[in-house]
Design an enzyme around this catalytic site. Structure first.
Site, PDB file in Angstrom:
ATOM      1  N   ASP A   8      69.766 -56.749 -11.298  1.00  0.00           N
ATOM      2  CA  ASP A   8      70.366 -57.795 -10.473  1.00  0.00           C
ATOM      3  C   ASP A   8      69.559 -59.066 -10.718  1.00  0.00           C
ATOM      4  OD1 ASP A   8      68.082 -57.602  -8.896  1.00  0.00           O
ATOM      5  OD2 ASP A   8      69.116 -57.005  -7.066  1.00  0.00           O
ATOM      6  N   CYS A  65      65.606 -54.194 -10.119  1.00  0.00           N
ATOM      7  CA  CYS A  65      65.974 -55.146  -9.066  1.00  0.00           C
ATOM      8  C   CYS A  65      64.660 -55.650  -8.458  1.00  0.00           C
ATOM      9  CB  CYS A  65      66.927 -54.530  -8.036  1.00  0.00           C
ATOM     10  SG  CYS A  65      66.282 -53.166  -7.055  1.00  0.00           S
ATOM     11  N   HIS A  98      58.425 -33.517 -16.061  1.00  0.00           N
ATOM     12  CA  HIS A  98      58.694 -32.528 -15.010  1.00  0.00           C
ATOM     13  C   HIS A  98      60.096 -32.623 -14.412  1.00  0.00           C
ATOM     14  CE1 HIS A  98      54.105 -31.977 -14.025  1.00  0.00           C
ATOM     15  NE2 HIS A  98      54.392 -31.799 -15.319  1.00  0.00           N
ATOM     16  N   HIS A 133      59.809 -26.151 -14.977  1.00  0.00           N
ATOM     17  CA  HIS A 133      60.438 -27.390 -14.491  1.00  0.00           C
ATOM     18  C   HIS A 133      61.953 -27.348 -14.658  1.00  0.00           C
ATOM     19  CE1 HIS A 133      56.488 -28.958 -13.916  1.00  0.00           C
ATOM     20  NE2 HIS A 133      56.185 -28.758 -15.192  1.00  0.00           N
TER      21      HIS A 133
HETATM   22  C1  RB5 Z   1      67.796 -58.651  -3.629  1.00  0.00           C
HETATM   23  O1  RB5 Z   1      67.354 -59.651  -2.767  1.00  0.00           O
HETATM   24  C2  RB5 Z   1      67.049 -57.366  -3.373  1.00  0.00           C
HETATM   25  O2  RB5 Z   1      67.446 -56.830  -2.157  1.00  0.00           O
HETATM   26  C3  RB5 Z   1      67.303 -56.400  -4.480  1.00  0.00           C
HETATM   27  O3  RB5 Z   1      66.879 -56.953  -5.695  1.00  0.00           O
HETATM   28  C4  RB5 Z   1      66.607 -55.058  -4.375  1.00  0.00           C
HETATM   29  O4  RB5 Z   1      65.253 -55.213  -4.127  1.00  0.00           O
HETATM   30  C5  RB5 Z   1      67.215 -54.087  -3.469  1.00  0.00           C
HETATM   31  O5  RB5 Z   1      66.759 -52.963  -3.296  1.00  0.00           O
END
Ligand code: RB5
Length: 146
Positions: A8, A65, A98, A133
């Protein structure tokens, strides 16, 4: 090995770092975005990439993210996905050896690009150990498939 990668808006820099690592390692990959300056929703990237890994179109997936948490939660909703949220090199190796994790999630607000590169390099280069595993991973799959 074919890898699907996405982030993201909170993970763009590490995504670029990991793409350059995969170029150096000679690993084939496809980038599924985001092409974003503004805020986007992580499930819109995690779920399609996880489906591509679950279907076998890609062997592994990498998601980034802000924290890695949203991406890993979303990816793990897809049947057949074992997405590991990793911020240290010990876990990067252990989760391949694992857990046979087929997806890796990292958070760009948690670690820097240098550590992310090391983690991805280890995760991409470590094989599943199988044996005991395999039994454990099999129990998780059996629960998922019941
Ligand atoms: C975005 O602000 C943030 O919430 C996203 O990048 C992530 O960390 C969500 O888990």
């Amino acid at each position: 090995m074919k890898v699907a990668i996405a982030s993201d808006h909170g993970g763009i820099n590490i995504r670029e770092e990991i793409k350059s690592l995969m170029d150096e390692m000679g690993i084939q990959y496809e980038d599924f975005g985001c092409e974003c300056d503004t805020s986007v929703d992580y499930p819109d990237y995690a779920l399609p990439v996880a489906e591509k890994v679950a279907s076998g179109e890609f062997d592994r997936g990498i998601l980034i993210c802000g924290t890695g948490i949203g991406m890993s939660i979303a990816a793990n909703k897809v049947k057949g996905i074992r997405c590991a949220l990793v911020h240290d090199t010990f876990s990067a190796k252990a989760t391949r050896a694992h857990n046979d994790s087929n997806m890796l999630a990292m958070g760009e607000r948690v670690i820097g690009p240098g550590l992310a590169r090391e983690i991805a390099s280890i995760w991409l280069g470590t094989d599943f150990e199988g044996g005991r595993h395999e039994t454990r991973v099999g129990k998780v799959s059996a629960y998922e498939n019941k």
